[in-house]
Write a protein that holds these residues in place. Structure first.
Motif, PDB file in Angstrom:
ATOM      1  N   VAL A   1      34.537 -19.771  20.144  1.00 21.78           N
ATOM      2  CA  VAL A   1      33.971 -18.989  19.044  1.00 21.78           C
ATOM      3  C   VAL A   1      35.099 -18.200  18.376  1.00 21.78           C
ATOM      4  O   VAL A   1      35.728 -17.342  19.001  1.00 21.78           O
ATOM      5  CB  VAL A   1      32.878 -18.023  19.533  1.00 21.78           C
ATOM      6  CG1 VAL A   1      32.437 -17.099  18.392  1.00 21.78           C
ATOM      7  CG2 VAL A   1      31.677 -18.799  20.070  1.00 21.78           C
TER       8      VAL A   1
ATOM      9  N   ASN B   1      24.923 -14.275  20.603  1.00 25.90           N
ATOM     10  CA  ASN B   1      25.496 -14.480  21.929  1.00 25.90           C
ATOM     11  C   ASN B   1      24.454 -14.785  22.995  1.00 25.90           C
ATOM     12  O   ASN B   1      24.781 -15.296  24.061  1.00 25.90           O
ATOM     13  CB  ASN B   1      26.309 -13.246  22.328  1.00 25.90           C
ATOM     14  CG  ASN B   1      27.195 -13.504  23.522  1.00 25.90           C
ATOM     15  OD1 ASN B   1      27.994 -14.433  23.520  1.00 25.90           O
ATOM     16  ND2 ASN B   1      27.047 -12.689  24.542  1.00 25.90           N
TER      17      ASN B   1
ATOM     18  N   LEU C   1      36.189 -15.454  15.783  1.00 24.84           N
ATOM     19  CA  LEU C   1      35.682 -14.284  15.069  1.00 24.84           C
ATOM     20  C   LEU C   1      36.661 -13.967  13.949  1.00 24.84           C
ATOM     21  O   LEU C   1      37.845 -13.708  14.199  1.00 24.84           O
ATOM     22  CB  LEU C   1      35.559 -13.093  16.019  1.00 24.84           C
ATOM     23  CG  LEU C   1      34.663 -13.317  17.250  1.00 24.84           C
ATOM     24  CD1 LEU C   1      34.700 -12.119  18.178  1.00 24.84           C
ATOM     25  CD2 LEU C   1      33.234 -13.607  16.827  1.00 24.84           C
TER      26      LEU C   1
ATOM     27  N   THR D   1      32.388 -20.209  27.392  1.00 35.15           N
ATOM     28  CA  THR D   1      32.847 -19.910  26.036  1.00 35.15           C
ATOM     29  C   THR D   1      34.033 -18.949  26.058  1.00 35.15           C
ATOM     30  O   THR D   1      34.062 -17.996  26.837  1.00 35.15           O
ATOM     31  CB  THR D   1      31.705 -19.276  25.204  1.00 35.15           C
ATOM     32  OG1 THR D   1      30.646 -20.218  25.060  1.00 35.15           O
ATOM     33  CG2 THR D   1      32.194 -18.864  23.819  1.00 35.15           C
TER      34      THR D   1
ATOM     35  N   ILE E   1      33.961  -8.242  23.190  1.00 38.02           N
ATOM     36  CA  ILE E   1      34.428  -9.424  23.915  1.00 38.02           C
ATOM     37  C   ILE E   1      35.277  -9.110  25.144  1.00 38.02           C
ATOM     38  O   ILE E   1      35.623 -10.022  25.901  1.00 38.02           O
ATOM     39  CB  ILE E   1      35.249 -10.348  22.975  1.00 38.02           C
ATOM     40  CG1 ILE E   1      36.502  -9.629  22.465  1.00 38.02           C
ATOM     41  CG2 ILE E   1      34.387 -10.836  21.815  1.00 38.02           C
ATOM     42  CD1 ILE E   1      37.450 -10.511  21.669  1.00 38.02           C
TER      43      ILE E   1
ATOM     44  N   TRP F   1      32.377 -17.383  13.496  1.00 34.47           N
ATOM     45  CA  TRP F   1      31.445 -16.297  13.231  1.00 34.47           C
ATOM     46  C   TRP F   1      32.119 -15.251  12.360  1.00 34.47           C
ATOM     47  O   TRP F   1      33.249 -14.820  12.649  1.00 34.47           O
ATOM     48  CB  TRP F   1      30.980 -15.629  14.532  1.00 34.47           C
ATOM     49  CG  TRP F   1      30.143 -16.506  15.412  1.00 34.47           C
ATOM     50  CD1 TRP F   1      29.767 -17.804  15.193  1.00 34.47           C
ATOM     51  CD2 TRP F   1      29.571 -16.148  16.678  1.00 34.47           C
ATOM     52  NE1 TRP F   1      29.011 -18.280  16.236  1.00 34.47           N
ATOM     53  CE2 TRP F   1      28.865 -17.281  17.178  1.00 34.47           C
ATOM     54  CE3 TRP F   1      29.584 -14.993  17.463  1.00 34.47           C
ATOM     55  CZ2 TRP F   1      28.194 -17.276  18.388  1.00 34.47           C
ATOM     56  CZ3 TRP F   1      28.919 -14.982  18.677  1.00 34.47           C
ATOM     57  CH2 TRP F   1      28.226 -16.113  19.133  1.00 34.47           C
TER      58      TRP F   1
ATOM     59  N   HIS G   1      38.388 -14.112  26.567  1.00 39.60           N
ATOM     60  CA  HIS G   1      38.776 -13.791  25.196  1.00 39.60           C
ATOM     61  C   HIS G   1      40.285 -13.874  25.006  1.00 39.60           C
ATOM     62  O   HIS G   1      41.055 -13.868  25.973  1.00 39.60           O
ATOM     63  CB  HIS G   1      38.308 -12.372  24.844  1.00 39.60           C
ATOM     64  CG  HIS G   1      39.079 -11.315  25.585  1.00 39.60           C
ATOM     65  ND1 HIS G   1      38.692 -10.849  26.825  1.00 39.60           N
ATOM     66  CD2 HIS G   1      40.234 -10.646  25.283  1.00 39.60           C
ATOM     67  CE1 HIS G   1      39.563  -9.944  27.244  1.00 39.60           C
ATOM     68  NE2 HIS G   1      40.514  -9.811  26.322  1.00 39.60           N
TER      69      HIS G   1
ATOM     70  N   LYS H   1      34.327 -10.621  28.365  1.00 38.77           N
ATOM     71  CA  LYS H   1      34.112 -12.058  28.313  1.00 38.77           C
ATOM     72  C   LYS H   1      35.476 -12.741  28.275  1.00 38.77           C
ATOM     73  O   LYS H   1      36.503 -12.088  28.132  1.00 38.77           O
ATOM     74  CB  LYS H   1      33.290 -12.431  27.067  1.00 38.77           C
ATOM     75  CG  LYS H   1      31.989 -11.642  26.894  1.00 38.77           C
ATOM     76  CD  LYS H   1      31.295 -12.025  25.600  1.00 38.77           C
ATOM     77  CE  LYS H   1      30.110 -11.105  25.330  1.00 38.77           C
ATOM     78  NZ  LYS H   1      29.097 -11.190  26.379  1.00 38.77           N
TER      79      LYS H   1
ATOM     80  N   PHE I   1      26.303 -10.270  16.333  1.00 38.49           N
ATOM     81  CA  PHE I   1      27.073 -10.897  17.417  1.00 38.49           C
ATOM     82  C   PHE I   1      26.234 -10.954  18.695  1.00 38.49           C
ATOM     83  O   PHE I   1      26.155 -11.997  19.353  1.00 38.49           O
ATOM     84  CB  PHE I   1      28.355 -10.097  17.655  1.00 38.49           C
ATOM     85  CG  PHE I   1      29.155 -10.579  18.838  1.00 38.49           C
ATOM     86  CD1 PHE I   1      30.116 -11.570  18.689  1.00 38.49           C
ATOM     87  CD2 PHE I   1      28.938 -10.052  20.109  1.00 38.49           C
ATOM     88  CE1 PHE I   1      30.846 -12.028  19.776  1.00 38.49           C
ATOM     89  CE2 PHE I   1      29.667 -10.500  21.206  1.00 38.49           C
ATOM     90  CZ  PHE I   1      30.618 -11.494  21.038  1.00 38.49           C
TER      91      PHE I   1
ATOM     92  N   THR J   1      24.478 -18.472  23.625  1.00 38.94           N
ATOM     93  CA  THR J   1      25.804 -19.099  23.668  1.00 38.94           C
ATOM     94  C   THR J   1      26.141 -19.578  25.072  1.00 38.94           C
ATOM     95  O   THR J   1      25.872 -18.887  26.057  1.00 38.94           O
ATOM     96  CB  THR J   1      26.889 -18.099  23.207  1.00 38.94           C
ATOM     97  OG1 THR J   1      26.586 -17.684  21.872  1.00 38.94           O
ATOM     98  CG2 THR J   1      28.268 -18.743  23.210  1.00 38.94           C
TER      99      THR J   1
ATOM    100  N   TYR K   1      36.076 -16.390  23.440  1.00 39.77           N
ATOM    101  CA  TYR K   1      35.946 -15.697  22.160  1.00 39.77           C
ATOM    102  C   TYR K   1      37.351 -15.396  21.631  1.00 39.77           C
ATOM    103  O   TYR K   1      38.162 -14.778  22.318  1.00 39.77           O
ATOM    104  CB  TYR K   1      35.139 -14.410  22.327  1.00 39.77           C
ATOM    105  CG  TYR K   1      33.706 -14.678  22.736  1.00 39.77           C
ATOM    106  CD1 TYR K   1      32.698 -14.778  21.783  1.00 39.77           C
ATOM    107  CD2 TYR K   1      33.366 -14.865  24.076  1.00 39.77           C
ATOM    108  CE1 TYR K   1      31.385 -15.052  22.155  1.00 39.77           C
ATOM    109  CE2 TYR K   1      32.063 -15.133  24.461  1.00 39.77           C
ATOM    110  CZ  TYR K   1      31.078 -15.228  23.498  1.00 39.77           C
ATOM    111  OH  TYR K   1      29.779 -15.499  23.875  1.00 39.77           O
TER     112      TYR K   1
END
Length: 382
Positions: free
Chosen positions: A4, A74, A6, A81, A97, A38, A102, A100, A70, A77, A83
């Motif tokens: 994803v 999410n 951003l 993933t 993020i 996104w 990232h 997560k 977001f 999602t 980010y």
């Protein structure tokens, strides 16, 4: 792996950043990964210009409303993933993020350094200083970074208050369409664009009007070079529409008829401009990377640029350098550099072009995307 990206809000994404994002998404998609982009929607700022009150409406759309969007997206999602914050200038989103998988891509810290008073020629209003503080405080919370040059990577280290898990450096790639071509055909095309015979060549500059591109400096260098040279090679400046100051400098120049501006040309014209140029002049004061340096080299055009990182990092041994960072001395040394390159023998020029083409090969798509993929996979595996 699901990726994803951003990105900035519609209308806030510059050409280079747009091309960078789309290149990543398309090439990783071809490798079999699921990619999504996104971005905040224009809600409150839909009919507003990106200045004054409209700029504040964009901030509300981007930093107050987008986080809700977001979190909603999410929910469904894939957990596998990563980010990708496509620009450290979006650091305010890092809290979304940080827990997560990232990574933050870092391009340049010019705005941040300006806000901290490190670039006196680019003062920042108090609102801008607050905005840059929020960006800095945001991306400091991230754990993984990719910088586009060693210079950017070094500057990043000075802003972080903890050691990141991953602090990688991967050079940008140039589009494969930037390559050598017919010099004569290119000069015919460019001549038609400016209604001038340029069959004997021209000096080229490409850039926007941001202060660090030093476009006024290009005009001053050209005027100084004409004073000391017997040649009458014209100057072509491609990019943003000339500022009032640039138009005044041309009007006041004894060589005004030899100074030409082309605004926002198509890539086909841009490539031919590089291919037909006798020399490319890029006396930038600051950069994150400096795409035109490599684009020119890939098209077989000798490059003159500033002897300062990252310009000398990107240009390597293939560029001719202006050994000064003072605007006053850049003019004199830039003029001498032009005279030197234009007087090279055929053999010396051909050797310089060989070095340029060899240097440009370091910035190829395949190397770039494979290195990015490996970093993303490493983050997913951690």
């Amino acid at each position: 792996m699901n990726i994803v990206f951003l990105i900035h809000q519609e209308g806030s994404l510059g050409y280079s950043m747009k091309r960078y994002t789309e290149s990543l998404a398309n090439k990783l998609s071809k490798k079999g990964y699921q990619t999504q982009i996104w971005a905040p929607k224009l809600i409150l700022s839909k009919n507003s210009k990106n200045k004054g009150f409209g700029k504040w409406l964009r901030y509300i759309d981007q930093y107050l409303l987008f986080p809700f969007s977001f979190k909603w997206k999410n929910i469904n999602t894939d957990k596998n993933t990563i980010y990708v914050l496509i620009d450290q200038a979006l650091g305010i989103w890092t809290p979304l993020i940080k827990n997560k998988k990232h990574v933050v891509h870092c391009h340049d810290f010019i705005a941040l350094k300006s806000a901290q008073g490190l670039i006196p020629e680019n003062p920042t209003a108090w609102t801008g200083k607050i905005y840059q503080y929020l960006i800095l405080n945001g991306f400091r919370k991230a754990s993984n970074f990719i910088s586009i040059s060693k210079n950017t990577q070094k500057e990043l280290g000075g802003f972080l208050n903890k050691k990141p898990i991953i602090n990688a450096q991967i050079y940008n790639a140039i589009d494969e369409k930037f390559k050598i071509g017919s010099i004569n055909a290119a000069r015919i095309t460019i001549g038609e664009q400016i209604n001038r015979d340029v069959s004997r060549g021209y000096i080229l500059h490409i850039g926007s009007n941001t202060f660090y591109k030093n476009r006024n400096g290009v005009l001053n260098i050209y005027n100084q070079w004409r004073k000391l040279s017997e040649k009458e090679t014209p100057l072509i400046m491609i990019g943003s529409a000339p500022t009032t100051a640039m138009l005044r400098l041309r009007e006041e120049s004894p060589y005004s008829e030899d100074i030409h501006f082309l605004t926002r040309v198509e890539d086909t014209i841009l490539i031919q401009a590089y291919q037909g140029a006798t020399v490319f002049i890029f006396p930038s004061l600051l950069e994150g990377f400096g795409f035109p340096i490599i684009e020119a080299m890939a098209c077989g055009c000798p490059v003159i640029t500033t002897d300062k990182a990252p310009m000398n990092e990107i240009g390597g041994e293939a560029a001719t350098y202006i050994t000064s960072t003072s605007k006053k001395t850049i003019v004199n040394k830039g003029a001498l550099a032009i005279e030197t390159v234009l007087n090279y023998s055929k053999e010396t020029r051909e050797e310089l072009i060989k070095k340029s083409l060899l240097n440009a090969k370091k910035y190829q798509d395949e190397t770039f995307i494979n290195d990015i993929e490996n970093i993303y996979l490493e983050i997913m595996a951690n």
